[in-house]
Design a protein around this motif. Structure first.
Motif, PDB file in Angstrom:
ATOM      1  N   PHE A   1      36.003   4.273  12.225  1.00 10.99           N
ATOM      2  CA  PHE A   1      36.198   2.846  12.921  1.00 10.99           C
ATOM      3  C   PHE A   1      35.414   1.860  12.013  1.00 10.99           C
ATOM      4  N   LYS A   2      35.686   0.715  12.068  1.00  4.13           N
ATOM      5  CA  LYS A   2      35.034  -0.617  11.297  1.00  4.13           C
ATOM      6  C   LYS A   2      34.726  -1.470  12.573  1.00  4.13           C
ATOM      7  N   TRP A   3      33.528  -2.226  12.374  1.00  3.06           N
ATOM      8  CA  TRP A   3      33.396  -2.915  13.438  1.00  3.06           C
ATOM      9  C   TRP A   3      32.252  -4.133  12.989  1.00  3.06           C
ATOM     10  N   PHE A   4      32.825  -5.245  13.336  1.00  2.00           N
ATOM     11  CA  PHE A   4      32.077  -6.441  12.932  1.00  2.00           C
ATOM     12  C   PHE A   4      31.784  -7.471  14.263  1.00  2.00           C
ATOM     13  N   PRO A   5      30.675  -7.140  14.816  1.00  2.00           N
ATOM     14  CA  PRO A   5      30.353  -8.001  15.957  1.00  2.00           C
ATOM     15  C   PRO A   5      29.673  -9.344  15.825  1.00  2.00           C
ATOM     16  N   GLN A   6      30.216 -10.170  16.644  1.00  2.00           N
ATOM     17  CA  GLN A   6      29.837 -11.579  16.613  1.00  2.00           C
ATOM     18  C   GLN A   6      29.591 -12.092  18.084  1.00  2.00           C
ATOM     19  N   ASN A   7      28.647 -12.907  18.181  1.00  2.00           N
ATOM     20  CA  ASN A   7      28.084 -13.477  19.558  1.00  2.00           C
ATOM     21  C   ASN A   7      28.039 -12.339  20.549  1.00  2.00           C
ATOM     22  N   ASN A   8      27.109 -11.462  20.079  1.00  2.00           N
ATOM     23  CA  ASN A   8      26.552 -10.451  21.180  1.00  2.00           C
ATOM     24  C   ASN A   8      27.735  -9.400  21.523  1.00  2.00           C
ATOM     25  N   ASP A   9      28.766  -9.353  20.780  1.00  2.00           N
ATOM     26  CA  ASP A   9      29.925  -8.305  21.211  1.00  2.00           C
ATOM     27  C   ASP A   9      29.812  -7.035  21.544  1.00  2.00           C
ATOM     28  N   THR A  10      30.261  -6.370  22.078  1.00  2.00           N
ATOM     29  CA  THR A  10      30.200  -4.953  22.421  1.00  2.00           C
ATOM     30  C   THR A  10      31.670  -4.279  22.114  1.00  2.00           C
ATOM     31  N   MET A  11      31.252  -3.161  21.346  1.00  2.00           N
ATOM     32  CA  MET A  11      32.720  -2.085  21.020  1.00  2.00           C
ATOM     33  C   MET A  11      32.534  -0.721  21.771  1.00  2.00           C
ATOM     34  N   LYS A  12      33.400  -0.189  22.197  1.00  2.00           N
ATOM     35  CA  LYS A  12      33.194   1.002  23.095  1.00  2.00           C
ATOM     36  C   LYS A  12      34.535   1.866  22.865  1.00  2.00           C
ATOM     37  N   ILE A  13      34.425   3.228  22.343  1.00  2.00           N
ATOM     38  CA  ILE A  13      35.444   4.173  22.044  1.00  2.00           C
ATOM     39  C   ILE A  13      35.181   5.333  23.020  1.00  2.00           C
TER      40      ILE A  13
ATOM     41  N   THR B   1      28.387   0.185  20.978  1.00  2.00           N
ATOM     42  CA  THR B   1      27.445  -0.525  20.096  1.00  2.00           C
ATOM     43  C   THR B   1      27.692  -1.802  20.170  1.00  2.00           C
ATOM     44  N   SER B   2      26.778  -2.864  19.838  1.00  2.00           N
ATOM     45  CA  SER B   2      26.733  -4.114  19.655  1.00  2.00           C
ATOM     46  C   SER B   2      26.235  -4.397  18.195  1.00  2.00           C
ATOM     47  N   SER B   3      25.836  -3.345  17.621  1.00  2.00           N
ATOM     48  CA  SER B   3      25.045  -3.679  16.184  1.00  2.00           C
ATOM     49  C   SER B   3      26.330  -3.418  15.166  1.00  2.00           C
ATOM     50  N   ILE B   4      25.989  -3.937  13.978  1.00  2.00           N
ATOM     51  CA  ILE B   4      26.820  -3.784  12.958  1.00  2.00           C
ATOM     52  C   ILE B   4      26.493  -2.323  12.329  1.00  2.00           C
ATOM     53  N   ILE B   5      27.456  -1.445  12.212  1.00  2.00           N
ATOM     54  CA  ILE B   5      26.994  -0.051  11.687  1.00  2.00           C
ATOM     55  C   ILE B   5      27.166  -0.075  10.325  1.00  2.00           C
ATOM     56  N   ASP B   6      28.436  -0.522   9.837  1.00  2.00           N
ATOM     57  CA  ASP B   6      28.508  -0.490   8.212  1.00  2.00           C
ATOM     58  C   ASP B   6      29.984  -1.319   7.980  1.00  2.00           C
ATOM     59  N   THR B   7      30.099  -1.594   6.728  1.00  2.00           N
ATOM     60  CA  THR B   7      31.166  -2.400   6.393  1.00  2.00           C
ATOM     61  C   THR B   7      32.302  -1.536   5.943  1.00  2.00           C
ATOM     62  N   ASN B   8      32.078  -0.340   5.868  1.00  2.00           N
ATOM     63  CA  ASN B   8      32.970   0.667   5.506  1.00  2.00           C
ATOM     64  C   ASN B   8      33.539   1.684   6.658  1.00  2.00           C
ATOM     65  N   TRP B   9      34.386   2.126   6.479  1.00  2.00           N
ATOM     66  CA  TRP B   9      35.031   3.033   7.630  1.00  2.00           C
ATOM     67  C   TRP B   9      33.903   4.178   7.980  1.00  2.00           C
ATOM     68  N   THR B  10      33.571   4.118   9.105  1.00  2.00           N
ATOM     69  CA  THR B  10      32.573   5.055   9.597  1.00  2.00           C
ATOM     70  C   THR B  10      32.988   6.058  10.670  1.00  2.00           C
ATOM     71  N   PRO B  11      32.710   7.431  10.645  1.00  2.00           N
ATOM     72  CA  PRO B  11      33.183   8.497  11.355  1.00  2.00           C
ATOM     73  C   PRO B  11      32.536   8.293  12.698  1.00  2.00           C
ATOM     74  N   PHE B  12      33.230   8.641  13.990  1.00  2.00           N
ATOM     75  CA  PHE B  12      32.641   8.897  15.134  1.00  2.00           C
ATOM     76  C   PHE B  12      32.905  10.267  15.771  1.00  2.00           C
ATOM     77  N   LEU B  13      32.007  10.809  16.626  1.00  2.00           N
ATOM     78  CA  LEU B  13      32.134  12.297  16.843  1.00  2.00           C
ATOM     79  C   LEU B  13      31.725  12.098  18.433  1.00  2.00           C
ATOM     80  N   LEU B  14      32.686  12.138  19.473  1.00  2.00           N
ATOM     81  CA  LEU B  14      32.151  12.242  20.962  1.00  2.00           C
ATOM     82  C   LEU B  14      32.314  13.728  21.248  1.00  2.00           C
ATOM     83  N   ASN B  15      30.966  14.199  21.631  1.00  2.00           N
ATOM     84  CA  ASN B  15      30.964  15.705  21.841  1.00  2.00           C
ATOM     85  C   ASN B  15      31.343  15.927  23.560  1.00  2.00           C
ATOM     86  N   LEU B  16      32.023  16.813  23.805  1.00  2.00           N
ATOM     87  CA  LEU B  16      32.548  16.768  25.320  1.00  2.00           C
ATOM     88  C   LEU B  16      31.851  17.944  26.112  1.00  2.00           C
TER      89      LEU B  16
END
Length: 164
Positions: free
Chosen positions: A109-121, A139-154
Motif C-alpha cells: 500500500f501507499k498512504w498519504f494522510p491529511q487532516n487526521n485521516d486513518t487507513m485500515k486494511i 494507521t494515521s501516520s505517513i509510513i513511506d511514500t513508496n509501496w510498503t508491504p503489510f502482513l496480517l498474521n491470523l
C-alpha cells in the motif's frame, strides 16, 4: 483538504495460506466495469455526484505484476457526508471461499494522510458462516511514500472456509 489513501492488493493471490487455496475476487484490481473494480463494493456504488472516491491507478507494485492498483480518496469538502469517505470491500459476508488453515494476509500500500485521516486494511475469516478470526492494520501516520508491504498474521490455528 482532500483526504487520500492509495493501496494495491496484488495478483496473484495475497492470501498466502499454508497448504490452502483461496480466490480473492479481482485481487489485482485489473478488471473494472462502470468505473469500479469487478467483485468489489465501494463508495462509488452510493455516490450520486461526479466525484468517484475509488479510481483505477496505473501506479502499481510490483511493476512486473499487473497494470493497476486501486486509489481511494475521501473528499468531505465536496461531499460532506459518508459518501465522501472512500472505502472498498469484498461483496457479502463471507464473500470468497478458502480451504485449510490460513495464517496470513499480505500485500502493498501507499498512504498519504491529511487532516487526521486513518487507513485500515482488514481481513475477516469465517467457518460455516460464523466469525472464526481476523486481523487488521490501522494507521494515521505517513509510513513511506513508496509501496510498503503489510502482513496480517491470523495465527497458526485459524480454521476457516471463507473470508471477507
Amino acid at each position: 483538504m482532500n483526504e487520500m489513501m492509495t493501496y494495491r492488493i496484488l495478483l496473484p493471490l495475497l492470501l498466502f495460506i499454508q497448504a490452502t487455496s483461496a480466490q480473492i475476487p479481482n485481487s489485482g484490481f485489473e478488471n473494472w466495469t462502470n468505473n469500479k473494480p469487478d467483485g468489489w463494493m465501494c463508495t462509488n456504488d452510493t455516490s450520486s455526484s461526479s466525484f468517484n472516491p475509488v479510481t483505477k491507478s496505473t501506479d502499481h507494485y510490483p511493476e512486473t505484476i499487473g497494470n493497476y492498483s486501486v486509489r481511494i480518496e475521501s473528499n468531505p469538502l465536496l461531499l460532506p457526508d459518508s459518501v465522501a469517505l472512500g472505502y472498498i470491500t469484498t461483496y457479502n459476508i463471507p464473500s470468497f471461499a478458502i480451504n485449510g488453515n490460513p495464517y496470513s494476509f499480505t500485500g502493498y500500500f501507499k498512504w498519504f494522510p491529511q487532516n487526521n485521516d486513518t487507513m485500515k486494511i482488514a481481513i475477516t475469516l469465517y467457518y460455516q458462516g460464523a466469525f472464526s478470526s481476523g486481523a487488521s492494520f490501522q494507521t494515521s501516520s505517513i509510513i513511506d511514500t513508496n509501496w510498503t508491504p503489510f502482513l496480517l498474521n491470523l495465527g497458526a490455528n485459524s480454521i476457516a472456509d471463507s473470508a471477507s
